[in-house]
Design a protein around this motif. Structure first.
Motif, PDB file in Angstrom:
ATOM      1  N   GLU A 267       0.849  -1.198   0.000  1.00 53.82           N
ATOM      2  CA  GLU A 267       0.000   0.000   0.000  1.00 53.82           C
ATOM      3  C   GLU A 267       0.879   1.240   0.000  1.00 53.82           C
TER       4      GLU A 267
ATOM      5  N   CYS B 230      -2.555   0.143  -4.204  1.00 55.82           N
ATOM      6  CA  CYS B 230      -2.369  -1.162  -3.569  1.00 55.82           C
ATOM      7  C   CYS B 230      -2.058  -2.172  -4.664  1.00 55.82           C
TER       8      CYS B 230
ATOM      9  N   MET C 124     -10.984  -6.530  -5.125  1.00 51.65           N
ATOM     10  CA  MET C 124     -10.000  -5.715  -4.409  1.00 51.65           C
ATOM     11  C   MET C 124     -10.695  -4.448  -3.975  1.00 51.65           C
TER      12      MET C 124
ATOM     13  N   TRP D 263     -10.808  -1.001  -0.748  1.00 54.93           N
ATOM     14  CA  TRP D 263     -10.258  -0.241   0.372  1.00 54.93           C
ATOM     15  C   TRP D 263     -11.309  -0.126   1.474  1.00 54.93           C
TER      16      TRP D 263
ATOM     17  N   CYS E 215      -6.078  -1.945   2.440  1.00 53.62           N
ATOM     18  CA  CYS E 215      -6.368  -2.626   1.188  1.00 53.62           C
ATOM     19  C   CYS E 215      -6.839  -4.046   1.480  1.00 53.62           C
TER      20      CYS E 215
END
Length: 124
Positions: free
Chosen positions: A6, A22, A34, A36, A98
């Motif tokens: 990250e 990330c 994926m 955050w 992340c």
């Protein structure tokens, strides 16, 4: 083994912008999602934004608190996501994590993996 790198946190004034990145590497066969998440002091971890991969392509989703201000995108050439954060507010201050949902092998279990977090502070 999987690694999540990250970058991009820091201190910014209200109304400013930051860009979080990330990148995942290691034993990854397939990525489902994926995204955050963030956790402010004394609060639970919450979703900020994520991208889910499906047959018709990648679909982003956002928490209501960041819609219209944050944009998540995926680097199609590698397992990486970027979160562009604009019009930042003091209430966006948190540690941002992340998250990766992936398979290590064909038809393997789906695994949930977290980065170590990066601090975002919005203050004048």
């Amino acid at each position: 083994q999987v690694q999540l790198v990250e970058s991009g946190g820091g201190l910014v004034q209200p109304g400013g912008s930051l860009r979080l990145s990330c990148e995942a590497s290691g034993r990854i066969f397939s990525v489902s999602r994926m995204g955050w998440y963030r956790q402010a002091p004394g609060k639970e971890r919450e979703l900020v934004a994520g991208i889910t991969n499906g047959p018709s392509g990648s679909k982003p989703n956002y928490s209501d608190s960041v819609k219209g201000r944050f944009t998540i995108s995926r680097d199609g050439t590698k397992n990486a996501v970027v979160l562009q954060m604009n019009s930042l507010k003091p209430e966006d201050t948190a540690v941002y994590y992340c998250n990766l949902v992936f398979q290590e092998r064909f038809r393997g279990d789906w695994n949930d993996y977290w980065g170590q977090g990066t601090q975002v502070t919005v203050s004048s």
